[in-house]
Scaffold this motif. Structure first.
Motif, mmCIF file in Angstrom:
data_model
loop_
_atom_site.group_PDB
_atom_site.id
_atom_site.type_symbol
_atom_site.label_atom_id
_atom_site.label_comp_id
_atom_site.label_asym_id
_atom_site.label_seq_id
_atom_site.Cartn_x
_atom_site.Cartn_y
_atom_site.Cartn_z
ATOM 1 N N LEU A 10 0.849 -1.212 0.000
ATOM 2 C CA LEU A 10 0.000 0.000 0.000
ATOM 3 C C LEU A 10 0.879 1.254 0.000
ATOM 4 O O LEU A 10 0.633 2.201 -0.758
ATOM 5 C CB LEU A 10 -0.937 0.017 1.209
ATOM 6 C CG LEU A 10 -1.763 1.302 1.347
ATOM 7 C CD1 LEU A 10 -2.796 1.409 0.222
ATOM 8 C CD2 LEU A 10 -2.452 1.393 2.692
ATOM 9 N N ARG A 45 11.668 -10.944 5.033
ATOM 10 C CA ARG A 45 11.571 -10.332 3.699
ATOM 11 C C ARG A 45 12.703 -9.341 3.453
ATOM 12 O O ARG A 45 13.253 -9.268 2.363
ATOM 13 C CB ARG A 45 10.241 -9.570 3.551
ATOM 14 C CG ARG A 45 8.999 -10.428 3.524
ATOM 15 C CD ARG A 45 7.779 -9.573 3.132
ATOM 16 N NE ARG A 45 6.527 -10.276 3.321
ATOM 17 C CZ ARG A 45 5.718 -10.117 4.374
ATOM 18 N NH1 ARG A 45 6.016 -9.251 5.330
ATOM 19 N NH2 ARG A 45 4.596 -10.812 4.470
ATOM 20 N N CYS A 65 0.617 -11.321 9.250
ATOM 21 C CA CYS A 65 0.297 -10.025 9.881
ATOM 22 C C CYS A 65 1.566 -9.190 9.979
ATOM 23 O O CYS A 65 2.667 -9.731 10.024
ATOM 24 C CB CYS A 65 -0.193 -10.206 11.314
ATOM 25 S SG CYS A 65 -1.610 -11.264 11.559
ATOM 26 N N ARG A 66 1.399 -7.880 10.063
ATOM 27 C CA ARG A 66 2.525 -7.029 10.470
ATOM 28 C C ARG A 66 2.273 -6.570 11.896
ATOM 29 O O ARG A 66 1.206 -6.021 12.191
ATOM 30 C CB ARG A 66 2.667 -5.806 9.556
ATOM 31 C CG ARG A 66 3.270 -6.130 8.200
ATOM 32 C CD ARG A 66 3.705 -4.877 7.437
ATOM 33 N NE ARG A 66 4.461 -5.261 6.259
ATOM 34 C CZ ARG A 66 3.937 -5.416 5.046
ATOM 35 N NH1 ARG A 66 2.654 -5.167 4.843
ATOM 36 N NH2 ARG A 66 4.690 -5.788 4.038
ATOM 37 N N ASP A 70 -1.166 -4.405 9.741
ATOM 38 C CA ASP A 70 -2.050 -4.959 8.700
ATOM 39 C C ASP A 70 -2.026 -6.477 8.786
ATOM 40 O O ASP A 70 -1.217 -7.054 9.519
ATOM 41 C CB ASP A 70 -1.649 -4.471 7.285
ATOM 42 C CG ASP A 70 -0.205 -4.801 6.925
ATOM 43 O OD1 ASP A 70 0.315 -5.838 7.386
ATOM 44 O OD2 ASP A 70 0.416 -4.028 6.174
ATOM 45 N N ASP A 84 -1.238 -12.848 -7.314
ATOM 46 C CA ASP A 84 -2.320 -12.402 -6.408
ATOM 47 C C ASP A 84 -2.696 -10.925 -6.625
ATOM 48 O O ASP A 84 -2.511 -10.092 -5.724
ATOM 49 C CB ASP A 84 -1.934 -12.609 -4.935
ATOM 50 C CG ASP A 84 -1.687 -14.064 -4.578
ATOM 51 O OD1 ASP A 84 -2.128 -14.952 -5.339
ATOM 52 O OD2 ASP A 84 -1.063 -14.315 -3.530
#
Ligand code: UDP
Length: 234
Positions: free
Chosen positions: A101, A215, A198-199, A175, A129
């Protein structure tokens, strides 16, 4: 519950049949992937921790009236769940801009959103996705209009429950991603709720306590999953 044949193997979990056609066993692996499978690795004990964390979150949600696929934790890595026909739509709920985002809108990561933002992605690895809206979901015949209303409502309710729970544990729910499916005509929450999906940021320091450590090669990955288990259990 007897472990039957493997029905499915994904990036982070294996699914096994049981003697009951309505129930399956989910096993959580230590394998980690990111960027649509481009980055691969292992996070020690991740399977054990994600199984334990998901169990606690599913129990919390059930207690607060959200129907889920969860039945019971079987052992370190396994949980027994109701078998779902998965709706091929990921439901993402955001409280703070991060990840895709922040990138898409050119926002700084960490910008607070005035209200939660819901996104839908079409579950299709070959397409990566893609982000879709409810009209795409209807055109894809992936869900009905009523289903989409339910996914949105459930996503917002789950966000309230989890955010409040984590706030009491000095953690910001930045998020998260949910998946749902049908079981005996009813939509249930499925998949997992863990630092993989989740974050989580520490409230005081904003330190990342989730898969972004993997990541982004931030180190202390297993420690972050451990820390989140400790916070959620406590
Ligand atoms: N997420 C996930 N699986 C995915 C994509 C996203 O669990 O395939 C989660 C991710 O961990 C984050 C939230 O959904 O908590 C939003 O992710 P985002 O769209 O920012 O994507 P990413 O940065 O992971 O590419």
């Amino acid at each position: 519950m007897e472990k039957g044949k493997m029905l499915y193997e994904g990036k982070a979990k294996q699914v096994f049949a049981t003697s009951d056609p309505d129930q399956v066993l989910v096993y959580y692996k230590d394998d980690a992937t990111a960027f649509n499978g481009e980055k691969k690795g292992t996070i020690n004990s991740k399977g054990v921790l994600n199984n334990a964390i998901s169990t606690l979150f599913f129990e919390l949600l059930e207690k607060d009236g959200v129907p889920t696929h969860f039945l019971k934790k079987i052992d370190d890595r396994g949980m027994l769940v109701k078998k779902l026909k998965i709706i091929p739509i990921e439901v993402i709920v955001r409280n703070i801009a991060a990840g895709s985002l922040a990138k898409r809108l050119g926002w700084e990561e960490g910008r607070a959103l005035p209200q939660p933002v819901i996104e839908f992605c079409y579950k299709d690895d070959a397409l990566g996705d893609p982000l879709i809206n409810r009209y795409h979901a209807l055109a894809l015949e992936a869900a009905t209009s009523r289903d989409m209303d339910y996914l949105e409502e459930a996503g917002l309710k789950i966000n309230r429950i989890l955010s409040d729970y984590l706030k009491d544990r000095q953690t910001i729910l930045v998020d998260f991603k949910l998946e749902f499916g049908f079981h005996q005509g009813r939509i249930l929450l499925g998949d997992e709720i863990s630092p993989d999906t989740c974050r989580f940021w520490d409230e005081a320091t904003r330190e990342k306590l989730d898969k972004d450590r993997f990541r982004r090669d931030l180190g202390q990955v297993e420690e972050a999953y451990q820390e989140m288990y400790k916070r959620i259990k406590g």
